[in-house]
Write a protein that holds these residues in place. Structure first.
Motif, PDB file in Angstrom:
ATOM      1  N   UNK A 174       0.852  -1.186   0.000  1.00 58.79           N
ATOM      2  CA  UNK A 174       0.000   0.000   0.000  1.00 58.79           C
ATOM      3  C   UNK A 174       0.890   1.240   0.000  1.00 58.79           C
ATOM      4  N   UNK A 175       0.798   2.030  -1.048  1.00 55.07           N
ATOM      5  CA  UNK A 175       1.665   3.191  -1.210  1.00 55.07           C
ATOM      6  C   UNK A 175       1.550   4.155  -0.032  1.00 55.07           C
ATOM      7  N   UNK A 176       0.337   4.341   0.483  1.00 53.93           N
ATOM      8  CA  UNK A 176       0.129   5.281   1.581  1.00 53.93           C
ATOM      9  C   UNK A 176       0.757   4.851   2.891  1.00 53.93           C
ATOM     10  N   UNK A 177       1.055   3.545   3.043  1.00 56.52           N
ATOM     11  CA  UNK A 177       1.691   3.036   4.258  1.00 56.52           C
ATOM     12  C   UNK A 177       3.217   2.982   4.126  1.00 56.52           C
ATOM     13  N   UNK A 178       3.690   2.785   2.899  1.00 58.26           N
ATOM     14  CA  UNK A 178       5.123   2.623   2.694  1.00 58.26           C
ATOM     15  C   UNK A 178       5.849   3.921   3.011  1.00 58.26           C
ATOM     16  N   UNK A 179       6.812   3.840   3.893  1.00 59.67           N
ATOM     17  CA  UNK A 179       7.567   5.022   4.311  1.00 59.67           C
ATOM     18  C   UNK A 179       6.878   5.834   5.383  1.00 59.67           C
ATOM     19  N   UNK A 180       5.647   5.462   5.742  1.00 59.36           N
ATOM     20  CA  UNK A 180       4.892   6.188   6.771  1.00 59.36           C
ATOM     21  C   UNK A 180       4.628   5.318   7.995  1.00 59.36           C
ATOM     22  N   UNK A 181       5.257   4.153   8.020  1.00 57.68           N
ATOM     23  CA  UNK A 181       4.993   3.194   9.094  1.00 57.68           C
ATOM     24  C   UNK A 181       6.229   2.979   9.953  1.00 57.68           C
ATOM     25  N   UNK A 198       8.365   0.746  11.918  1.00 55.88           N
ATOM     26  CA  UNK A 198       8.515  -0.701  11.799  1.00 55.88           C
ATOM     27  C   UNK A 198       9.040  -1.376  13.060  1.00 55.88           C
ATOM     28  N   UNK A 199       9.628  -0.622  13.992  1.00 54.37           N
ATOM     29  CA  UNK A 199      10.257  -1.238  15.155  1.00 54.37           C
ATOM     30  C   UNK A 199       9.548  -0.950  16.465  1.00 54.37           C
ATOM     31  N   UNK A 200       8.968   0.245  16.610  1.00 60.53           N
ATOM     32  CA  UNK A 200       8.332   0.612  17.868  1.00 60.53           C
ATOM     33  C   UNK A 200       6.810   0.479  17.738  1.00 60.53           C
ATOM     34  N   UNK A 201       6.164   0.264  18.874  1.00 62.72           N
ATOM     35  CA  UNK A 201       4.708   0.131  18.879  1.00 62.72           C
ATOM     36  C   UNK A 201       4.008   1.443  19.194  1.00 62.72           C
ATOM     37  N   UNK A 202       4.761   2.524  19.215  1.00 66.39           N
ATOM     38  CA  UNK A 202       4.183   3.859  19.330  1.00 66.39           C
ATOM     39  C   UNK A 202       5.040   4.795  18.493  1.00 66.39           C
ATOM     40  N   UNK A 247       8.079  13.573  17.406  1.00 58.76           N
ATOM     41  CA  UNK A 247       8.672  14.286  16.287  1.00 58.76           C
ATOM     42  C   UNK A 247       8.821  13.415  15.038  1.00 58.76           C
ATOM     43  N   UNK A 248       8.340  12.202  15.091  1.00 60.15           N
ATOM     44  CA  UNK A 248       8.482  11.311  13.949  1.00 60.15           C
ATOM     45  C   UNK A 248       7.593  11.763  12.793  1.00 60.15           C
ATOM     46  N   UNK A 249       8.062  11.511  11.570  1.00 62.19           N
ATOM     47  CA  UNK A 249       7.231  11.807  10.407  1.00 62.19           C
ATOM     48  C   UNK A 249       6.378  10.609  10.005  1.00 62.19           C
ATOM     49  N   UNK A 250       6.410   9.554  10.823  1.00 60.66           N
ATOM     50  CA  UNK A 250       5.569   8.381  10.587  1.00 60.66           C
ATOM     51  C   UNK A 250       4.155   8.637  11.114  1.00 60.66           C
ATOM     52  N   UNK A 251       3.184   7.930  10.534  1.00 62.87           N
ATOM     53  CA  UNK A 251       1.800   8.046  11.001  1.00 62.87           C
ATOM     54  C   UNK A 251       1.298   6.758  11.632  1.00 62.87           C
ATOM     55  N   UNK A 252       1.829   5.630  11.182  1.00 66.05           N
ATOM     56  CA  UNK A 252       1.297   4.336  11.588  1.00 66.05           C
ATOM     57  C   UNK A 252       2.384   3.500  12.258  1.00 66.05           C
ATOM     58  N   UNK A 253       1.980   2.434  12.925  1.00 66.83           N
ATOM     59  CA  UNK A 253       2.925   1.451  13.442  1.00 66.83           C
ATOM     60  C   UNK A 253       2.625   0.114  12.779  1.00 66.83           C
TER      61      UNK A 253
END
Length: 362
Positions: free
Chosen positions: A187-194, A196-200, A204-210
């Motif tokens: 899923x393009x919208x998840x790639x680079x936005x997830x 991958x190592x922490x559960x929160x 300041x992270x630019x990630x949106x999902x875990x």
């Protein structure tokens, strides 16, 4: 040393000035030679925790189901009597390799690994062939209760369970972990936005999902349990579903394009938190069940939802007293709110929860 002994090939070493011996012990011997402190002995007089019997069946099942790929780490134990180490030679390179002789009447107390020992004993009942395999054991000579208790404390002092996301990333046996990894990469919208190592996600992270959050959302979408098998078709459907969801939440796309700050979204909107994606997955299961054809068009309604944390709709659903809640009941209530917005019917259990939240909200 007189009398009968158990003999093990061993390597002599030193830790903090104390002799220690590393051996490979046949699994069939573990139930016979290792003992536990009596559960009735007060904790202050024990050198190990009491067994948590709920953990043992799962650990035993892990052994039984993975006979060609299981891994068990070393057991650490103390011996309450004198032992004898016979090196294979006198040269410096050989004097640390030899045979460790332990009297059969010695008390061998496990300081770390009692659940592994119990799981092995349980697995041997179903798979006796495990008895010919080995597990490493690190032996110390018992210097009294105080030293044994300190060994236990030191061994567990820095033990930290890996995060759910990291376990999901590395676990090659769990079907839902494989599904989560597939969805994130597809899923393009998840790639680079997830994350991958922490559960929160850090502030300041630019990630949106875990990764763990996506795993739970995918399970909810497919109505799968922890160990349920997942077909290739189901994986492809999950990726298709989340691709459509991403299309209909503009803020996610703006964050992906770095036109919105992920940290700002987390502060201001609930759709930037795990409770929302889990709820969307839960909603999706009901949507696809009731509308197997044309479910995509219902997802367009996601773009018109007011996801703001200031929206009173989310209080006692995604939030409690203004704080995000991941409790299952709150995930279900969040899913119900999404379903009502999309014009989907509520289930009987949904309506019961709705009555409860209506009472709370007055």
């Amino acid at each position: 040393m007189t009398g009968f002994v158990n003999s093990f090939p061993a390597i002599l070493g030193f830790q903090a000035g104390h002799q220690c011996y590393t051996t490979m012990c046949p699994m069939r011997l573990l139930p016979r030679i290792f003992v536990f402190d009596d559960d009735e002995v007060p904790p202050e007089l024990r050198a190990q925790r009491t067994l948590n019997y709920k953990r043992i069946p799962e650990m035993a099942r892990y052994l039984i189901e993975n006979p060609k790929s299981y891994v068990f780490s070393a057991i650490t134990a103390t011996v309450d009597t004198s032992i004898k180490f016979v090196p294979v030679g006198k040269s410096e390179s050989l004097q640390h390799i030899g045979t460790l002789h332990i009297p059969m009447d010695a008390k061998l107390l496990i300081n770390d690994g009692q659940h592994r020992r119990a799981a092995i004993e349980e697995a041997l009942k179903e798979r006796p062939e495990f008895g010919h395999e080995h597990i490493p054991v690190l032996f110390f000579v018992d210097e009294g209760l105080t030293r044994s208790q300190q060994i236990f404390a030191d061994l567990n002092r820095h033990a930290i369970r890996p995060s759910d996301s990291l376990s999901t990333l590395y676990d090659q046996r769990d079907p839902s972990s494989e599904l989560a990894r597939y969805v994130v990469l597809t899923v393009e919208g998840f790639r680079g936005m997830t994350e991958m190592e922490k559960s929160s996600v850090s502030n300041r992270s630019n990630r949106l999902f875990t990764l763990s959050g996506i795993k739970h959302a995918c399970r909810a979408l497919l109505r799968k349990g922890r160990k349920d098998e997942i077909s290739a078709e189901e994986k492809q459907f999950a990726a298709s579903f989340w691709t459509e969801v991403v299309k209909n939440i503009p803020d996610w796309n703006l964050a992906k394009q770095r036109k919105l700050s992920s940290s700002d979204l987390r502060q201001k909107f609930i759709h930037a938190h795990g409770v929302a994606i889990h709820a969307i997955g839960m909603m999706g299961a009901d949507l696809v069940s009731s509308h197997p054809d044309g479910w995509e068009r219902y997802l367009t309604g996601l773009s018109t939802i007011d996801w703001s944390r200031e929206n009173p709709l989310w209080e006692n659903r995604a939030m409690v007293h203004g704080r995000i809640s991941k409790a299952r009941s709150h995930v279900r209530l969040t899913a119900s709110a999404i379903k009502m917005h999309l014009g989907l019917p509520l289930t009987g259990s949904d309506e019961e929860l709705e009555c409860q939240v209506a009472t709370i909200n007055g």
